[in-house]
Design an enzyme around this catalytic site. Structure first.
Site, PDB file in Angstrom:
ATOM      1  NE  ARG A 148      -3.859  -2.177   2.410  1.00 38.18           N
ATOM      2  CZ  ARG A 148      -3.666  -3.404   2.728  1.00 38.18           C
ATOM      3  NH1 ARG A 148      -2.422  -3.712   3.433  1.00 38.18           N
ATOM      4  NH2 ARG A 148      -4.914  -4.133   3.077  1.00 38.18           N
ATOM      5  CG  ASP A 168       5.653  -6.943  -3.534  1.00 35.47           C
ATOM      6  OD1 ASP A 168       5.312  -8.128  -3.495  1.00 35.47           O
ATOM      7  OD2 ASP A 168       4.906  -5.905  -3.138  1.00 35.47           O
ATOM      8  CB  ALA A 229       9.511   0.251   5.992  1.00 37.56           C
ATOM      9  NE  ARG A 230       6.813  -1.978  11.815  1.00 33.77           N
ATOM     10  CZ  ARG A 230       6.204  -0.742  11.849  1.00 33.77           C
ATOM     11  NH1 ARG A 230       6.847   0.488  11.525  1.00 33.77           N
ATOM     12  NH2 ARG A 230       4.885  -0.906  12.334  1.00 33.77           N
ATOM     13  CG  ASP A 254      10.117   8.403  10.294  1.00 36.41           C
ATOM     14  OD1 ASP A 254      10.467   9.248  11.078  1.00 36.41           O
ATOM     15  OD2 ASP A 254       8.996   7.687  10.200  1.00 36.41           O
ATOM     16  CD  GLU A 259      11.087   3.166  16.214  1.00 36.82           C
ATOM     17  OE1 GLU A 259      10.217   3.517  16.712  1.00 36.82           O
ATOM     18  OE2 GLU A 259      11.552   3.334  15.190  1.00 36.82           O
ATOM     19  CG  HIS A 277       8.373   5.465  14.010  1.00 37.22           C
ATOM     20  ND1 HIS A 277       8.517   4.135  14.604  1.00 37.22           N
ATOM     21  CD2 HIS A 277       7.504   5.377  13.034  1.00 37.22           C
ATOM     22  CE1 HIS A 277       7.750   3.501  13.823  1.00 37.22           C
ATOM     23  NE2 HIS A 277       7.169   4.112  13.074  1.00 37.22           N
ATOM     24  CG  LEU A 278       8.487  12.577  13.031  1.00 30.02           C
ATOM     25  CD1 LEU A 278       9.088  13.968  12.495  1.00 30.02           C
ATOM     26  CD2 LEU A 278       7.576  12.759  14.167  1.00 30.02           C
ATOM     27  N   GLY A 279       6.477   8.780  10.459  1.00 32.35           N
ATOM     28  CA  GLY A 279       5.773   8.408   9.306  1.00 32.35           C
ATOM     29  C   GLY A 279       4.134   8.446   9.499  1.00 32.35           C
ATOM     30  CB  ALA A 280       1.746   6.865  11.605  1.00 32.16           C
TER      31      ALA A 280
END
Length: 525
Positions: A148, A168, A229-230, A254, A259, A277-280
Site C-alpha cells: 500500500r 515484490d 518502514a521498519r 525515520d 526505539e 518515527h514520524l511516518g504516521a
C-alpha cells in the site's frame, strides 16, 4: 467487555469504545505492570511501544482481541496470540498516505540538503555551493515492497517524472505495469538500476538486515536510501561505512532497530536526514487509526469477521464477493452442527459458482467458526477455529466448483455424523444480499435464518402441514415463515419453519408423534 488502551489513540476512537464497553487507559506500563492488568481484559489496544510477548499472553485469561493502532505488528508475538486464540487486528490503511508523504519528504530533503541548509543558515552561513543537491527528474527510484505505501510512493515519484522499478514477489507483472512500474525479480535487479532506493517491507526473519554490506556493494555509487518502514531492515554498521566511503550519497531514516533512538552512529553524517518515527504522525492519520482500530476491535469482540485480521490466513486480499458470503458460511456451519447434532470426523466445504474464481479461505474459516460454536465450550474465533478442528481430529476438505445449477454462487457443507450423511447449502439473495438456506439434504427450499427453526420431514400427503401448524399453535408457538420442499422421487417432503418462540420439549414430542411426521428437529441458533 473490558478494553485496555496502553498508548495514546485518537479521542474519537476512545469515545466510540466507551459507548459500548468498559475502557481503561493506562499508558507507560512496564511488562510486569501490563501482566498484572491484563488478566481480566477482553481486548487491548496498543501502538508501537507496547510489547506483547508470550509471557503477556500467558497472563491474559480473557483476552480475545489485540488492536494495533497502525500497520506494523512486529511488537506482537503472533504465534503466541494464535496459540491462545487471540485475533490481532491492525489499521493498515490509516497511515499509508502519511507514510508515503513522509517518504517523499525525506527523499526531497536529502536530495536537496534541506536540513543541512536550514542548520547552516541559522548559524549565519550562506553555503549555496556547498549544499548543491540533485534532481529527482529522470532518476530511477527502486522500491523494495510494492504494497500500500510502496504503491503510493511510486505514484508520487512518477509525478516527479522519475523512473520506478520495484521488487515484490506478491505482485504480478500486469499489476505493476498498470501502475507504470517495472517489476523485477530480485532485489539485486533494483540495486543495479536505482539512483534512489526506498524500503517498504515488513520486518521478518527474511527481511531483517536485507540492506547489508553485500547489498550495498551491488548498488550504484552515490545511491541514496530511504527507510520509513521498519527499523532493522538496514544494517546500520554497513550503512555507516558506506556513507563514510561515499558509496552511499545520502540517507533519509525515520525508523530504528530500537526505539526511541536518540544516539546512533549514523547521526554524525551530514548527508542524512533523520526523523523520530514520524511516518504516521499526522493529525489525519492518528484520527483514522484511532477510529479504525476502535471499530475493528468492537467487530472482533462481537465475533464478526474483521478484514484487518493479521494472524488469520485469508489471502492477501479478500474479494468483495467473498466477503459478502462470510455470514452465509458462518450461519451454514451453525445450522449444520445444530441440524446434524454434532460434527463428524470429516467436513466437506464446497464453494461453487463465481466464488470459485477467488481465494475463499476466509469462508472456510467462517464455516468452521460456525460449526464449532455449537459443540465446544470455549469461544471460537477465526483464529482458533482451525486449531480446534485439528485438536478434535476433524479433517476439513475444501473444494471448488464452477457449476451451481440454479444459483450464481453457492456454499455447501456436508459430512457424516454417526451413521448418517448430512448436507446443507446456502447463498445470498435479493437486493439486500440476505442469507438463505437453499438446500437441506436432497430437498430444495429457501429459508432465511432465525433464532428458532424447525426442520421436519414428512409424508407428502394432505393434512400433515396443517396438523403440524395446529400442534405448534396449541403450544403457543407462532410460525413466522414456512417453506416446503418435495423429494424428487419419493412421496416425501421437508418443511422448514421459522419460529418466533422456542418449542417446549413436550410440544416437540407431540409433533414427532404426529401422523405423517417422519422426523422433526427443533433448532435454537
Amino acid at each position: 467487555m473490558k478494553i485496555l488502551i496502553t498508548e495514546e489513540i485518537a479521542p474519537a476512537g476512545i469515545e466510540m469504545l466507551k459507548e459500548h464497553h468498559e475502557v481503561r487507559v493506562a499508558t507507560g506500563l512496564s511488562q510486569s505492570e501490563l501482566c498484572e492488568q491484563i488478566g481480566d481484559i477482553d481486548a487491548v489496544i496498543i501502538r508501537s511501544a507496547t510489547k506483547l510477548d508470550a509471557a503477556v499472553f500467558d497472563c491474559a485469561d480473557n483476552l480475545k482481541v489485540v488492536g494495533r493502532a497502525g500497520i506494523g505488528v512486529d511488537n506482537i508475538d503472533l504465534h503466541a496470540a494464535t496459540r491462545n486464540g487471540v485475533i490481532v487486528v491492525n489499521a493498515p490503511q490509516s497511515n499509508v498516505v502519511s507514510a508515503a508523504e513522509h517518504t517523499m519528504a525525506l527523499l526531497l530533503a536529502q536530495a536537496r540538503n534541506v536540513a543541512q541548509a536550514d542548520e547552516s543558515l541559522r548559524q549565519g552561513r550562506w553555503d549555496r555551493k556547498k549544499l548543491e543537491g540533485v534532481e529527482l527528474y529522470g532518476k530511477t527510484l527502486g522500491i523494495l515492497g510494492l504494497g500500500r505505501v510502496g504503491t503510493l510512493v511510486a505514484q508520487r515519484a512518477l509525478a516527479f517524472d522519475m523512473i520506478v522499478v520495484a521488487c515484490d514477489p506478491f505482485l504480478s507483472v500486469e499489476a505493476a505495469r498498470a501502475l507504470g512500474v517495472e517489476l523485477v525479480a530480485k532485489p539485486e535487479d533494483v540495486y543495479a538500476q536505482a539512483d534512489f532506493i526506498s524500503v517498504h517491507l515488513p520486518r521478518t526473519p527474511e527481511t531483517e538486515g536485507i540492506i547489508n554490506a553485500q547489498a550495498i556493494s551491488q548498488m550504484r555509487d552515490g545511491v541514496r536510501i530511504i527507510n520509513t518502514a521498519r527499523g532493522g531492515l538496514i544494517d546500520d554498521k554497513a550503512l555507516a561505512e558506506a556513507l563514510r566511503s561515499g558509496k552511499v550519497g545520502g540517507v533519509g531514516i525515520d525508523v530504528y532497530d530500537e526505539e526511541p533512538c536518540i544516539d546512533s552512529e549514523l547521526f554524525v553524517f551530514r548527508n542524512g536526514v533523520f526523523t523520530p518515527h514520524l511516518g504516521a504522525s499526522t493529525v489525519e492519520a492518528q484520527d483514522r487509526a484511532g477510529v479504525t482500530i476502535a471499530q475493528a476491535v468492537m467487530d472482533a469482540l462481537e465475533g464478526e469477521f474483521v478484514l484487518q485480521a493479521v494472524n488469520v490466513e485469508i489471502g492477501r486480499e479478500v474479494a468483495e464477493l467473498v466477503r459478502s458470503f462470510v455470514p452465509v458460511a458462518e450461519f451454514l456451519g451453525q445450522f449444520f452442527a445444530a441440524y446434524a447434532g454434532g460434527i463428524g470426523k470429516t467436513i466437506e466445504i464446497e464453494m461453487a459458482g463465481g466464488l470459485s474464481d477467488h481465494d475463499t479461505r476466509v469462508l472456510t474459516l467462517a464455516a468452521l467458526k460456525g460449526l464449532f460454536a455449537r459443540v465446544v465450550e470455549e469461544p471460537v474465533t477465526f483464529v482458533n477455529a482451525p486449531l480446534i478442528a485439528e485438536e478434535r481430529g476433524v479433517e476439513v476438505r475444501e473444494t471448488v466448483s464452477t457449476r451451481t445449477r440454479d444459483y450464481l454462487n453457492l456454499i455447501s457443507i456436508s459430512g457424516k455424523v454417526g451413521r448418517r450423511r448430512y448436507s446443507v447449502a446456502g447463498t445470498i439473495a435479493g437486493a439486500k444480499q440476505a442469507v438463505r438456506i437453499v438446500r437441506v439434504l436432497d430437498y430444495e427450499i429457501e429459508l432465511p435464518p432465525t433464532d428458532y427453526m424447525a426442520i421436519i420431514s414428512n409424508d407428502d400427503r394432505p393434512g400433515v402441514i396443517g396438523l403440524v401448524g395446529t400442534l405448534l399453535g396449541e403450544a403457543g408457538v407462532n410460525i413466522r415463515n414456512m417453506v416446503v420442499g418435495r423429494h424428487s422421487v419419493e412421496p416425501l417432503a421437508l418443511m422448514g419453519l421459522n419460529l418466533d418462540q422456542p418449542v417446549s420439549p413436550a410440544a416437540q414430542e407431540k409433533v414427532r408423534k404426529a401422523a405423517g411426521v417422519i422426523e422433526a428437529r427443533f433448532l435454537e441458533l
